[in-house]
Design a protein around this motif. Structure first.
Motif, PDB file in Angstrom:
ATOM      1  N   VAL A  61       7.891   3.216  -7.893  1.00  0.00           N
ATOM      2  CA  VAL A  61       8.361   2.659  -6.619  1.00  0.00           C
ATOM      3  C   VAL A  61       9.896   2.577  -6.576  1.00  0.00           C
ATOM      4  N   ALA A  62      10.495   2.230  -7.703  1.00  0.00           N
ATOM      5  CA  ALA A  62      11.960   2.085  -7.739  1.00  0.00           C
ATOM      6  C   ALA A  62      12.448   2.281  -9.169  1.00  0.00           C
ATOM      7  N   TYR A  63      13.517   3.054  -9.301  1.00  0.00           N
ATOM      8  CA  TYR A  63      14.114   3.268 -10.626  1.00  0.00           C
ATOM      9  C   TYR A  63      15.500   2.630 -10.685  1.00  0.00           C
TER      10      TYR A  63
ATOM     11  N   THR B  43      10.321  -0.138   2.761  1.00  0.00           N
ATOM     12  CA  THR B  43       9.062  -0.006   2.014  1.00  0.00           C
ATOM     13  C   THR B  43       9.167  -0.676   0.641  1.00  0.00           C
ATOM     14  N   LEU B  44      10.388  -0.708   0.117  1.00  0.00           N
ATOM     15  CA  LEU B  44      10.597  -1.320  -1.206  1.00  0.00           C
ATOM     16  C   LEU B  44      10.478  -2.846  -1.177  1.00  0.00           C
TER      17      LEU B  44
ATOM     18  N   SER C  13       0.821  -1.225   0.000  1.00  0.00           N
ATOM     19  CA  SER C  13       0.000   0.000   0.000  1.00  0.00           C
ATOM     20  C   SER C  13       0.853   1.273   0.000  1.00  0.00           C
ATOM     21  N   SER C  14       2.065   1.204   0.551  1.00  0.00           N
ATOM     22  CA  SER C  14       2.825   2.466   0.554  1.00  0.00           C
ATOM     23  C   SER C  14       4.047   2.366  -0.350  1.00  0.00           C
ATOM     24  N   ARG C  15       4.474   3.515  -0.801  1.00  0.00           N
ATOM     25  CA  ARG C  15       5.625   3.581  -1.718  1.00  0.00           C
ATOM     26  C   ARG C  15       6.801   4.276  -1.040  1.00  0.00           C
ATOM     27  N   PRO C  16       8.052   3.917  -1.429  1.00  0.00           N
ATOM     28  CA  PRO C  16       9.197   4.670  -0.897  1.00  0.00           C
ATOM     29  C   PRO C  16       9.012   6.161  -1.198  1.00  0.00           C
TER      30      PRO C  16
ATOM     31  N   ASP D 214       9.025  -8.336  -3.759  1.00  0.00           N
ATOM     32  CA  ASP D 214       8.360  -9.654  -3.730  1.00  0.00           C
ATOM     33  C   ASP D 214       7.180  -9.661  -4.696  1.00  0.00           C
ATOM     34  N   TRP D 215       6.433  -8.580  -4.671  1.00  0.00           N
ATOM     35  CA  TRP D 215       5.256  -8.449  -5.531  1.00  0.00           C
ATOM     36  C   TRP D 215       5.673  -8.520  -7.012  1.00  0.00           C
ATOM     37  N   ALA D 216       6.679  -7.733  -7.372  1.00  0.00           N
ATOM     38  CA  ALA D 216       7.102  -7.677  -8.779  1.00  0.00           C
ATOM     39  C   ALA D 216       7.725  -8.998  -9.209  1.00  0.00           C
ATOM     40  N   TYR D 217       8.459  -9.648  -8.311  1.00  0.00           N
ATOM     41  CA  TYR D 217       9.057 -10.938  -8.675  1.00  0.00           C
ATOM     42  C   TYR D 217       7.965 -11.954  -8.978  1.00  0.00           C
TER      43      TYR D 217
END
Ligand SMILES: Cc1ncc(COP(=O)(O)O)c(C=O)c1O
Length: 391
Positions: free
Chosen positions: A342-344, A371-372, A8-11, A377-380
């Motif tokens: 979320v991450a670059y 937070t990342l 639910s939250s982003r870095p 885990d989600w993206a994997y």
């Protein structure tokens, strides 16, 4: 598709690139408002700012008083090439390499400078070479922290105090993230774009007294371009170490470097910077420990980088994939998290084994990493599911 809980939250800051690295917490372009633009870098205030960067960097790093620091052209590459071109050729060389940048320096030493008495002491991605093979009679060229494999030297015990050769150390991903043993290092180079989250373009070179002595007494047999020249008539050009740069620097970059130094001083100096990186590494290690699909690329925990953390995928499903399909996994993770904001830039380096690389230097907040993790885990899980669906 397995049930997936979308975090639910982003870095707060999605910048995890290994260079240029995240700006310091609280940075905005307003810090550049007072930059000395439109003025000569050789004017009194111009020189004063360059000298300020030199003095405060040396102070923050705890440099011995007989070590000198200069701002030179072309980022870390420029600083390191300057050292190679100006200093090598007197003794045999032990060139250490265990990832892309180290191999790059080897190729310049052998291919460009044409030096022949070069022992390449190397290891594959994830490993360190046998440091015990280093010969103190020879010059040693090495990278403190291999940014593309996330493997760093664990200490400097392997460098002799009474060495005859010089140690030339590319420390761009280590400076400000570790307590460097200055008495073991004759030349150290780095760029502002790494741990301090500054801008590239300019490099920094630090010279110990033995390196200065070599510079003043060695006339390389090859032409040395003007932007590499630190001596005139066999004498060090002292003014370069007082802020008279070899050529024109960007005063915007200089202002930004001063902002970074000010931040580092406010938060507690080098100890605080090192502690921030180490805390970030610890948080990643904790997550990797409880995550079945991921492990460090660095095999030996003592060699794990606290800045450029490289991770490999250890899922048996992944091992069965072709190399191309393996590369697709981190690419998809990167693309998914990029699209989510979320991450670059977290894909591993192009020449490294397929995996992820997450910058954990001082400008990255531990909370942002924490937070990342669920997002990774989600993206994997999504990337794996997508690839299973097409195979
Ligand atoms: C270990 C190492 N050496 C050299 C470089 C090149 O640095 P620059 O692009 O600042 O010249 C990098 C950049 O990532 C690096 O990580």
């Amino acid at each position: 598709m397995p049930t997936l809980i979308r975090p639910s939250s982003r870095p707060r800051n999605p910048c995890f690139s290994s260079g240029p690295c995240a700006k310091r917490p609280g940075w905005s372009s307003a810090v550049l408002d007072g930059a000395l633009v439109g003025r000569s870098h050789r004017s009194r205030p111009g020189k004063a700012r360059l000298k300020d960067v030199i003095d405060r960097s040396a102070n923050l790093l705890g440099l011995p008083t007989d070590y000198r620091l200069a701002i030179v052209p072309a980022s870390d590459t420029g600083a390191l090439e300057l050292a190679l071109w100006s200093l090598l050729g007197v003794r045999g060389i032990d060139a250490l390499a265990w990832e892309s940048f180290g191999w790059g320096w080897v190729s310049d030493i052998k291919g460009q400078l044409g030096l022949e008495d070069v022992r390449v002491i190397e290891a594959d991605y994830g490993e360190l070479p046998d440091l015990g093979r280093v010969d103190p009679e020879r010059d040693i060229v090495f990278t403190w922290n291999g940014t593309t494999s996330g493997v760093r030297v664990p200490d400097s015990e392997w460098i002799a105090d009474n060495r005859a050769g010089l140690t030339i150390c590319d420390a761009t991903s280590a400076v400000f993230a570790t307590h460097l043993p200055w008495h073991k290092l004759d030349v150290v180079t780095y760029s502002w774009q790494k741990v301090m989250g500054g801008e590239a373009a300019h490099g920094v070179i630090i010279l110990g007294p033995r390196a200065v002595e070599r510079l003043e007494n060695h006339n390389p047999p090859w032409p040395v371009p003007k932007i590499f020249r630190l001596t005139k008539d066999g004498k060090l050009i002292e003014a370069i170490f007082e802020g008279t740069t070899i050529n024109t620097p960007s005063m915007l970059c200089v202002e930004d470097a001063l902002d970074g130094l000010g931040w580092a001083e406010r938060i507690g100096g080098l100890d605080a910077l090192v502690a921030r990186s180490e805390a970030n590494l610890a948080s990643i290690a904790d997550w990797a420990e409880r995550t079945s699909w991921v492990d460090f690329l660095a095999r030996n925990p003592a060699t794990r980088s606290s800045t450029s953390v490289c991770l490999r995928i250890v899922d048996p499903w992944f091992d069965e994939l072709s190399t191309d399909a393996q590369s697709e996994v981190p690419s998809r993770i990167e693309a998914l998290l990029d699209a989510e904001g979320v991450a670059y830039d977290i894909n591993g380096y192009r020449d490294a084994p397929p995996g992820l690389r997450i910058w954990a230097g001082a400008t990255v907040e531990t909370n942002d990493l924490v937070t990342l993790f669920p997002w990774l885990d989600w993206a994997y899980t999504i990337a794996k599911h997508e690839l299973e669906a097409v195979s």
